[in-house]
Motif scaffolding. Structure first.
Motif, mmCIF file in Angstrom:
data_model
loop_
_atom_site.group_PDB
_atom_site.id
_atom_site.type_symbol
_atom_site.label_atom_id
_atom_site.label_comp_id
_atom_site.label_asym_id
_atom_site.label_seq_id
_atom_site.Cartn_x
_atom_site.Cartn_y
_atom_site.Cartn_z
ATOM 1 N N TRP A 7 -6.629 -113.696 -31.985
ATOM 2 C CA TRP A 7 -6.887 -114.513 -33.169
ATOM 3 C C TRP A 7 -8.354 -114.392 -33.592
ATOM 4 C CZ3 TRP A 7 -9.424 -119.539 -33.546
ATOM 5 C CH2 TRP A 7 -9.276 -120.134 -34.807
ATOM 6 N N TYR A 8 -9.271 -114.494 -32.626
ATOM 7 C CA TYR A 8 -10.695 -114.336 -32.947
ATOM 8 C C TYR A 8 -11.000 -112.918 -33.437
ATOM 9 C CZ TYR A 8 -12.110 -118.894 -31.150
ATOM 10 O OH TYR A 8 -12.281 -120.241 -30.968
ATOM 11 N N ALA A 9 -10.404 -111.937 -32.796
ATOM 12 C CA ALA A 9 -10.616 -110.544 -33.211
ATOM 13 C C ALA A 9 -10.073 -110.313 -34.619
ATOM 14 C CB ALA A 9 -9.954 -109.591 -32.222
ATOM 15 N N ASN A 10 -8.939 -110.912 -34.928
ATOM 16 C CA ASN A 10 -8.345 -110.777 -36.259
ATOM 17 C C ASN A 10 -9.262 -111.396 -37.312
ATOM 18 O OD1 ASN A 10 -6.548 -110.225 -38.290
ATOM 19 N ND2 ASN A 10 -4.961 -111.587 -37.558
ATOM 20 N N ARG A 11 -9.783 -112.579 -37.033
ATOM 21 C CA ARG A 11 -10.705 -113.242 -37.964
ATOM 22 C C ARG A 11 -11.966 -112.399 -38.165
ATOM 23 N NH1 ARG A 11 -12.047 -118.524 -35.154
ATOM 24 N NH2 ARG A 11 -13.386 -118.845 -36.954
ATOM 25 N N THR A 13 -12.498 -109.120 -37.591
ATOM 26 C CA THR A 13 -12.261 -107.844 -38.278
ATOM 27 C C THR A 13 -11.929 -108.059 -39.750
ATOM 28 O OG1 THR A 13 -9.965 -107.827 -37.488
ATOM 29 C CG2 THR A 13 -11.594 -106.562 -36.203
ATOM 30 N N GLY A 14 -11.296 -109.179 -40.073
ATOM 31 C CA GLY A 14 -11.029 -109.488 -41.483
ATOM 32 C C GLY A 14 -12.324 -109.679 -42.261
ATOM 33 N N ALA A 15 -13.272 -110.419 -41.673
ATOM 34 C CA ALA A 15 -14.571 -110.638 -42.333
ATOM 35 C C ALA A 15 -15.350 -109.332 -42.442
ATOM 36 C CB ALA A 15 -15.373 -111.689 -41.571
ATOM 37 N N VAL A 16 -15.320 -108.530 -41.385
ATOM 38 C CA VAL A 16 -16.013 -107.234 -41.419
ATOM 39 C C VAL A 16 -15.385 -106.329 -42.477
ATOM 40 C CG1 VAL A 16 -16.503 -105.140 -40.094
ATOM 41 C CG2 VAL A 16 -16.871 -107.380 -39.051
ATOM 42 N N CYS A 17 -14.066 -106.345 -42.570
ATOM 43 C CA CYS A 17 -13.380 -105.540 -43.602
ATOM 44 C C CYS A 17 -13.819 -105.962 -45.002
ATOM 45 C CB CYS A 17 -11.863 -105.677 -43.472
ATOM 46 S SG CYS A 17 -11.152 -104.690 -42.164
ATOM 47 N N LEU A 18 -13.939 -107.270 -45.229
ATOM 48 C CA LEU A 18 -14.386 -107.746 -46.536
ATOM 49 C C LEU A 18 -15.757 -107.159 -46.878
ATOM 50 C CD1 LEU A 18 -14.273 -109.528 -49.071
ATOM 51 C CD2 LEU A 18 -15.151 -111.412 -47.648
ATOM 52 N N VAL A 19 -16.674 -107.230 -45.947
ATOM 53 C CA VAL A 19 -18.022 -106.715 -46.194
ATOM 54 C C VAL A 19 -18.006 -105.193 -46.365
ATOM 55 C CG1 VAL A 19 -20.328 -106.439 -45.191
ATOM 56 C CG2 VAL A 19 -19.148 -108.642 -45.032
ATOM 57 N N LEU A 20 -17.337 -104.499 -45.451
ATOM 58 C CA LEU A 20 -17.324 -103.029 -45.525
ATOM 59 C C LEU A 20 -16.661 -102.528 -46.806
ATOM 60 C CD1 LEU A 20 -16.577 -101.936 -41.844
ATOM 61 C CD2 LEU A 20 -18.717 -101.679 -43.121
ATOM 62 N N PHE A 21 -15.503 -103.083 -47.153
ATOM 63 C CA PHE A 21 -14.840 -102.615 -48.369
ATOM 64 C C PHE A 21 -15.625 -103.004 -49.621
ATOM 65 C CE2 PHE A 21 -10.969 -101.985 -45.729
ATOM 66 C CZ PHE A 21 -10.745 -100.660 -46.080
ATOM 67 N N THR A 22 -16.353 -104.103 -49.574
ATOM 68 C CA THR A 22 -17.229 -104.453 -50.694
ATOM 69 C C THR A 22 -18.316 -103.392 -50.859
ATOM 70 O OG1 THR A 22 -16.812 -106.822 -50.439
ATOM 71 C CG2 THR A 22 -18.834 -106.192 -51.583
ATOM 72 N N PRO A 90 4.832 -115.258 -46.323
ATOM 73 C CA PRO A 90 5.209 -114.019 -47.022
ATOM 74 C C PRO A 90 4.338 -113.675 -48.236
ATOM 75 C CG PRO A 90 6.907 -115.715 -47.253
ATOM 76 C CD PRO A 90 5.915 -116.234 -46.276
ATOM 77 N N LEU A 91 3.893 -114.660 -48.994
ATOM 78 C CA LEU A 91 3.066 -114.344 -50.165
ATOM 79 C C LEU A 91 1.714 -113.771 -49.737
ATOM 80 C CD1 LEU A 91 2.399 -114.336 -53.183
ATOM 81 C CD2 LEU A 91 1.570 -116.682 -52.897
ATOM 82 N N TRP A 92 0.992 -114.494 -48.882
ATOM 83 C CA TRP A 92 -0.356 -114.081 -48.509
ATOM 84 C C TRP A 92 -0.344 -112.810 -47.674
ATOM 85 C CZ3 TRP A 92 -2.720 -116.334 -52.006
ATOM 86 C CH2 TRP A 92 -2.527 -117.670 -52.313
ATOM 87 N N LEU A 93 0.585 -112.723 -46.739
ATOM 88 C CA LEU A 93 0.685 -111.503 -45.940
ATOM 89 C C LEU A 93 1.154 -110.338 -46.815
ATOM 90 C CD1 LEU A 93 0.301 -110.379 -43.113
ATOM 91 C CD2 LEU A 93 2.715 -110.820 -42.698
ATOM 92 N N GLY A 94 2.063 -110.635 -47.752
ATOM 93 C CA GLY A 94 2.549 -109.600 -48.674
ATOM 94 C C GLY A 94 1.435 -109.023 -49.529
ATOM 95 N N LEU A 95 0.507 -109.874 -49.956
ATOM 96 C CA LEU A 95 -0.637 -109.368 -50.727
ATOM 97 C C LEU A 95 -1.513 -108.462 -49.865
ATOM 98 C CD1 LEU A 95 -1.596 -112.553 -52.768
ATOM 99 C CD2 LEU A 95 -0.565 -110.441 -53.637
ATOM 100 N N GLY A 143 -6.471 -116.613 -44.588
ATOM 101 C CA GLY A 143 -7.564 -116.729 -43.625
ATOM 102 C C GLY A 143 -7.774 -118.142 -43.112
ATOM 103 N N THR A 144 -7.920 -118.259 -41.817
ATOM 104 C CA THR A 144 -8.137 -119.577 -41.217
ATOM 105 C C THR A 144 -9.581 -120.046 -41.393
ATOM 106 O OG1 THR A 144 -8.510 -118.530 -39.071
ATOM 107 C CG2 THR A 144 -6.289 -119.325 -39.524
ATOM 108 N N ASP A 145 -10.462 -119.162 -41.825
ATOM 109 C CA ASP A 145 -11.848 -119.545 -42.069
ATOM 110 C C ASP A 145 -12.099 -119.909 -43.527
ATOM 111 O OD1 ASP A 145 -12.967 -119.267 -39.469
ATOM 112 O OD2 ASP A 145 -12.769 -117.104 -39.691
ATOM 113 N N THR A 146 -11.079 -119.800 -44.360
ATOM 114 C CA THR A 146 -11.232 -120.167 -45.765
ATOM 115 C C THR A 146 -11.650 -121.634 -45.844
ATOM 116 O OG1 THR A 146 -9.554 -118.578 -46.444
ATOM 117 C CG2 THR A 146 -10.025 -120.372 -47.975
ATOM 118 N N GLY A 147 -12.687 -121.882 -46.609
ATOM 119 C CA GLY A 147 -13.190 -123.247 -46.758
ATOM 120 C C GLY A 147 -14.382 -123.549 -45.870
ATOM 121 N N THR A 148 -14.617 -122.726 -44.843
ATOM 122 C CA THR A 148 -15.836 -122.923 -44.053
ATOM 123 C C THR A 148 -17.017 -122.439 -44.880
ATOM 124 O OG1 THR A 148 -15.673 -120.752 -42.996
ATOM 125 C CG2 THR A 148 -14.614 -122.609 -41.853
#
Length: 193
Positions: A7-11, A13-22, A90-95, A143-148
């Motif tokens: 779960w921590y690794a997923n969070r 890597t998701g944040a790192v992906c956001l920065v890298l793809f940006t 399904p909506l969020w994962l589907g996106l 994302g579980t960090d949304t809103g932080t």
């Protein structure tokens, strides 16, 4: 690995992906505008764009693997490839799946650029412009960090720089489109006997 570790690794890597793809989007726009970054020659900007694209893709693969191997959420390999098929959000994962499928098309055609031709490659490569915001919405929705505070500021910063860069790209294209007819007219007038 424990479910908590995944779960921590997923969070992360998701944040790192956001920065890298940006950064990849920004470099892609710079390459298209024939810009230079940090005093690099143009080919250096292109090389940096390609290298960071591969790193971003590697982090995306790790992000997806963490989600699939985490038994808590129950995401399958099929859910990774087929949009909106998951029982888990399904909506969020589907996106996220749509963004991944678009990026997969960009990656494959980039690797086969010589075989598919420049025109086909460019048409498919433009899907990156669609993939980035879809992936962003996926992250905000699931994302579980949304809103932080830290994730909100990171997201706002990424959106701001991409919107600004896209605005510059559109303005540049509009200026080029306005110049092209005038240049063609001058060329045609100069060719008259």
């Amino acid at each position: 690995m424990t479910s908590e570790t995944l779960w921590y690794a997923n969070r992360a890597t998701g944040a790192v992906c956001l920065v890298l793809f940006t950064v990849v989007v920004l470099l892609g726009i710079a390459v298209r505008l024939r810009g230079r970054i940090l005093g690099l020659p143009r080919f250096g900007t292109v090389s940096l764009h390609r290298a960071l694209s591969l790193w971003a893709t590697a982090f995306l693969a790790l992000h997806i693997a963490c989600a699939v191997f985490d038994s808590y959420v129950g995401i399958t390999a099929l859910d990774v490839l087929v949009p909106f098929a998951s029982a888990y959000q399904p909506l969020w994962l589907g996106l996220g799946t749509v963004a991944f499928d678009l990026m997969l098309a960009v990656l494959v055609t980039s690797l086969l650029r010589e075989r598919v031709g420049h025109r086909t490659w460019r048409a498919v490569h433009r899907l990156a412009y669609a993939s980035w915001p879809v992936a962003l919405i996926h992250g905000v929705g699931i994302g579980t960090d949304t809103g932080t505070d830290w994730m909100t500021w990171l997201t706002v910063a990424c959106v701001a720089v991409v919107v600004a860069a896209c605005g510059i790209r559109v303005a540049h294209a509009a200026r080029a489109a306005r110049r092209t007819p005038a240049a063609l007219l001058r060329t045609a007038e100069g060719a008259r006997p």
